[in-house]
Design a protein around this motif. Structure first.
Motif, PDB file in Angstrom:
ATOM      1  N   THR A 151      -3.283   0.346  -3.565  1.00 19.89           N
ATOM      2  CA  THR A 151      -2.927  -0.955  -3.038  1.00 19.89           C
ATOM      3  C   THR A 151      -2.564  -1.888  -4.187  1.00 19.89           C
TER       4      THR A 151
ATOM      5  N   GLN B 267     -10.136  14.196   2.412  1.00 16.25           N
ATOM      6  CA  GLN B 267      -9.483  13.267   3.332  1.00 16.25           C
ATOM      7  C   GLN B 267      -8.065  13.711   3.669  1.00 16.25           C
TER       8      GLN B 267
ATOM      9  N   ASP C 258      -4.367  10.225  -0.239  1.00 15.90           N
ATOM     10  CA  ASP C 258      -4.864   9.231  -1.184  1.00 15.90           C
ATOM     11  C   ASP C 258      -3.989   7.999  -1.030  1.00 15.90           C
TER      12      ASP C 258
ATOM     13  N   VAL D  44       0.858  -1.169   0.000  1.00 11.54           N
ATOM     14  CA  VAL D  44       0.000   0.000   0.000  1.00 11.54           C
ATOM     15  C   VAL D  44       0.902   1.228   0.000  1.00 11.54           C
TER      16      VAL D  44
ATOM     17  N   LYS E 225     -12.496   7.555  -0.209  1.00 11.60           N
ATOM     18  CA  LYS E 225     -11.968   6.199  -0.290  1.00 11.60           C
ATOM     19  C   LYS E 225     -12.073   5.564   1.085  1.00 11.60           C
TER      20      LYS E 225
ATOM     21  N   ARG F 162      -8.010  -6.132   2.851  1.00 14.18           N
ATOM     22  CA  ARG F 162      -8.456  -4.739   2.866  1.00 14.18           C
ATOM     23  C   ARG F 162      -8.388  -4.174   1.449  1.00 14.18           C
TER      24      ARG F 162
ATOM     25  N   ILE G  99     -12.301   1.531   3.204  1.00 10.58           N
ATOM     26  CA  ILE G  99     -11.757   0.180   3.133  1.00 10.58           C
ATOM     27  C   ILE G  99     -12.879  -0.829   3.322  1.00 10.58           C
TER      28      ILE G  99
ATOM     29  N   PRO H  22      -9.643  -1.035  -1.230  1.00 14.90           N
ATOM     30  CA  PRO H  22     -10.215   0.311  -1.298  1.00 14.90           C
ATOM     31  C   PRO H  22     -11.520   0.316  -2.088  1.00 14.90           C
ATOM     32  N   GLU H  23     -12.431   1.153  -1.651  1.00 13.48           N
ATOM     33  CA  GLU H  23     -13.706   1.304  -2.344  1.00 13.48           C
ATOM     34  C   GLU H  23     -14.147   2.761  -2.255  1.00 13.48           C
ATOM     35  N   ASP H  24     -14.558   3.328  -3.379  1.00 14.06           N
ATOM     36  CA  ASP H  24     -15.015   4.714  -3.419  1.00 14.06           C
ATOM     37  C   ASP H  24     -16.439   4.784  -2.886  1.00 14.06           C
TER      38      ASP H  24
END
Length: 95
Positions: free
Chosen positions: A70, A64, A67, A55, A85, A76, A87, A78-80
């Motif tokens: 991964t 956030q 950025d 990562v 973003k 784990r 986890i 990442p998902e928007d």
């Protein structure tokens, strides 16, 4: 600032990362480079990762403040979520 964390990475990749970044703990590398250099370092991670995972986190002028990317197999992912973003945890194998 950027941070790269690798797990199960081959020694060759760890040596490459140590040439560019400071290894502050086993598998944890820190540095401060331009976006272009950061992308080149990440390309080295992708090409040398083999069966490991990685990562990379860096600061950005976003809500956030950072950025991340991964690579490799990891629970784990990442998902928007509406521009943020987050986890998502994948289920354990066999469980």
């Amino acid at each position: 600032m950027m941070v790269i964390v690798v797990s199960r990475a081959p020694p060759r990749l760890r040596g490459r990362l140590a040439a560019w970044l400071l290894e502050i703990r086993a598998g944890v590398y820190v540095g401060d480079y331009s976006a272009r250099t950061r992308e080149r370092i990440w390309d080295q991670v992708l090409s040398g990762l083999d069966q490991g995972d990685a990562v990379m986190v860096w600061r950005t002028p976003s809500d956030q403040g950072f950025d991340f990317l991964t690579a490799g197999q990891n629970r784990r992912m990442p998902e928007d979520f509406d521009g943020l973003k987050l986890i998502r945890f994948l289920p354990r194998n066999g469980g």
